[in-house]
Design a protein around this motif. Structure first.
Motif, PDB file in Angstrom:
ATOM      1  N   LYS A  53     -87.574  17.326  44.021  1.00  0.00           N
ATOM      2  CA  LYS A  53     -87.905  16.652  45.284  1.00  0.00           C
ATOM      3  C   LYS A  53     -86.880  15.563  45.609  1.00  0.00           C
ATOM      4  O   LYS A  53     -86.459  15.413  46.755  1.00  0.00           O
ATOM      5  N   ASN A  56     -83.639  17.326  46.676  1.00  0.00           N
ATOM      6  CA  ASN A  56     -83.747  17.959  47.993  1.00  0.00           C
ATOM      7  C   ASN A  56     -83.910  16.966  49.132  1.00  0.00           C
ATOM      8  O   ASN A  56     -83.601  17.286  50.278  1.00  0.00           O
ATOM      9  N   ASN A  57     -84.414  15.778  48.828  1.00  0.00           N
ATOM     10  CA  ASN A  57     -84.699  14.797  49.880  1.00  0.00           C
ATOM     11  C   ASN A  57     -83.790  13.583  49.851  1.00  0.00           C
ATOM     12  O   ASN A  57     -84.071  12.593  50.518  1.00  0.00           O
ATOM     13  N   ASP A  59     -81.161  12.927  51.261  1.00  0.00           N
ATOM     14  CA  ASP A  59     -80.684  12.564  52.598  1.00  0.00           C
ATOM     15  C   ASP A  59     -81.666  11.651  53.330  1.00  0.00           C
ATOM     16  O   ASP A  59     -81.279  10.932  54.245  1.00  0.00           O
ATOM     17  N   SER A  60     -82.935  11.671  52.940  1.00  0.00           N
ATOM     18  CA  SER A  60     -83.929  10.834  53.619  1.00  0.00           C
ATOM     19  C   SER A  60     -84.008   9.420  53.032  1.00  0.00           C
ATOM     20  O   SER A  60     -84.706   8.571  53.576  1.00  0.00           O
ATOM     21  N   TYR A  61     -83.303   9.173  51.925  1.00  0.00           N
ATOM     22  CA  TYR A  61     -83.312   7.835  51.336  1.00  0.00           C
ATOM     23  C   TYR A  61     -82.617   6.863  52.279  1.00  0.00           C
ATOM     24  O   TYR A  61     -81.538   7.128  52.798  1.00  0.00           O
TER      25      TYR A  61
END
Length: 176
Positions: A53, A56-57, A59-61
């Motif tokens: 997770k 994969n995520n 970029d959202s940090y």
């Protein structure tokens, strides 16, 4: 490695960046998971799921909203809580052998050492008793804020405010 450099590596999605991420954070994240699940195999599965997770995520940090470790800790904690609340996990917990309970008791003392290893417990011990109680419930026992509110018999808004204030106090101590 500096957080900024690690973040650049992670955003590039290089194989090296995943290795760096895992090497730098797997032990501390595993300690948090194991403290909630108390089963080595299940904790390792959740750790793997949490890293997928995170990967994969990434970029959202958002760096302006907090530190990378805090963001990863929240993902890990939420993944662990999701696992604990899942039907499959709850059904698997109904039929434990006596050996499993002995194992859990033996490993419990090691959990404290794992938490100590990531250096958090020495800071938490310096907080006010109310903060220690809230952090224990929310972060180490996996309670939701609503559940903590019911357990402590205080309004949900008070739990949220105290949690935010306690976390700010803890953050200040850690950054000193």
């Amino acid at each position: 490695m500096e957080q900024e450099q690690l973040l650049k590596e992670l955003l590039s999605k290089s194989d090296r960046s995943f290795t760096l991420l895992y090497d730098n954070y797997s032990k501390s994240l595993y300690a948090v998971i194991f403290n909630l699940i108390k089963n080595r195999e299940e904790a390792e599965d959740v750790l793997q799921e949490a890293f997928v997770k995170i990967w994969n995520n990434i970029d959202s940090y958002n760096e302006s909203k907090g530190r990378l470790y805090t963001w990863m800790l929240n993902i890990t904690r939420n993944t662990t809580i999701d696992k604990l609340r899942s039907k499959g996990y709850n059904n698997s917990q109904k039929n434990h052998s006596a050996d499993n309970f002995v194992y859990m008791l033996e490993d419990n003392s090691k959990t404290v050492n794992k938490i100590d290893a990531i250096g958090i417990s020495r800071f938490i011990k310096k907080l006010k008793p109310k903060c220690i109680q809230i952090i224990e419930l929310l972060f180490f026992q996996g309670y939701t804020q609503q559940e903590a509110s019911e357990e402590l018999e205080i309004p949900l808004g008070t739990v949220k405010t105290q949690n935010r204030n306690c976390m700010n106090e803890l953050r200040t101590m850690i950054n000193e």
